[in-house]
Design an enzyme around this catalytic site. Structure first.
Site, PDB file in Angstrom:
ATOM      1  N   ILE A  34      78.596  67.065  52.925  1.00 61.36           N
ATOM      2  CA  ILE A  34      79.045  65.536  54.443  1.00 61.36           C
ATOM      3  C   ILE A  34      78.299  66.547  55.767  1.00 61.36           C
ATOM      4  O   ILE A  34      78.239  65.826  56.580  1.00 61.36           O
ATOM      5  CB  ILE A  34      79.809  64.787  54.621  1.00 61.36           C
ATOM      6  CG1 ILE A  34      80.414  63.412  55.344  1.00 61.36           C
ATOM      7  CG2 ILE A  34      81.279  65.793  55.312  1.00 61.36           C
ATOM      8  CD1 ILE A  34      80.784  62.489  55.020  1.00 61.36           C
ATOM      9  N   ASN A  91      86.534  79.084  49.540  1.00 59.38           N
ATOM     10  CA  ASN A  91      87.147  79.403  50.238  1.00 59.38           C
ATOM     11  C   ASN A  91      88.857  79.389  50.336  1.00 59.38           C
ATOM     12  O   ASN A  91      88.846  78.364  49.689  1.00 59.38           O
ATOM     13  CB  ASN A  91      86.942  78.405  52.087  1.00 59.38           C
ATOM     14  CG  ASN A  91      85.867  78.462  53.042  1.00 59.38           C
ATOM     15  OD1 ASN A  91      85.761  79.639  53.293  1.00 59.38           O
ATOM     16  ND2 ASN A  91      85.131  77.792  53.080  1.00 59.38           N
ATOM     17  N   HIS A 104      86.954  74.364  45.432  1.00 59.26           N
ATOM     18  CA  HIS A 104      84.969  73.812  45.475  1.00 59.26           C
ATOM     19  C   HIS A 104      83.746  75.420  45.844  1.00 59.26           C
ATOM     20  O   HIS A 104      84.394  75.454  47.008  1.00 59.26           O
ATOM     21  CB  HIS A 104      84.596  72.165  46.535  1.00 59.26           C
ATOM     22  CG  HIS A 104      85.401  73.040  48.224  1.00 59.26           C
ATOM     23  ND1 HIS A 104      86.645  72.813  48.214  1.00 59.26           N
ATOM     24  CD2 HIS A 104      84.752  73.313  49.156  1.00 59.26           C
ATOM     25  CE1 HIS A 104      87.132  73.181  49.179  1.00 59.26           C
ATOM     26  NE2 HIS A 104      85.985  73.682  49.856  1.00 59.26           N
TER      27      HIS A 104
END
Ligand code: AMP
Length: 121
Positions: A34, A91, A104
């Site tokens: 996003i 991360n 992710h």
């Protein structure tokens, strides 16, 4: 880290909030970030409830692991990232600044991506 099923990617997987879908199969979902940090910035997530890359590596099935890596290749090929190169980032935890506690992989490309880490003070 316990899995929090109210995290935003869990909500995306349940269809409770929308995403800009790039790719999906039985084991993974990929969608545009996003707040993109590069011309191509895709997030690839497993559908299972894994918090970090090492949780995924330790606890996912062989089928899930294979599907995840195959999806990276599919996305990289579809987005034509292989020729000029791309970067994958996962991360994990506080020191890495992980914001969403569902594993992710960021897939970034489309321009030179600069040094791996920001210059530190
Ligand atoms: P991380 O800091 O590695 O946990 O990255 C989380 C990423 O999720 C950030 O790059 C956010 O921009 C991205 N993100 C957060 N909410 C959404 C959303 N609803 N749709 C797509 N990307 C999102």
């Amino acid at each position: 880290m316990n899995y929090d099923n109210q995290n935003i990617f869990a909500k995306i997987l349940r269809g409770e909030i929308p995403c800009d879908k790039i790719y999906e199969n039985d084991h993974v979902l990929a969608f545009n970030d996003i707040t993109p940090q590069a011309p191509t910035h895709i997030l690839l997530i497993p559908k299972g409830p894994y918090t970090t890359i090492n949780d995924f590596g330790k606890n996912a099935t062989a089928e899930e692991l294979k599907a995840f890596y195959a999806a990276i290749d599919t996305i990289v090929t579809d987005k034509n990232l292989e020729k000029d190169g791309f970067r994958c980032i996962a991360n994990s935890g506080r020191n890495a600044g992980q914001e969403v506690p569902h594993f992710h992989m960021h897939i970034l490309g489309g321009k030179p991506l600069g040094p791996m880490l920001q210059a530190q003070k």
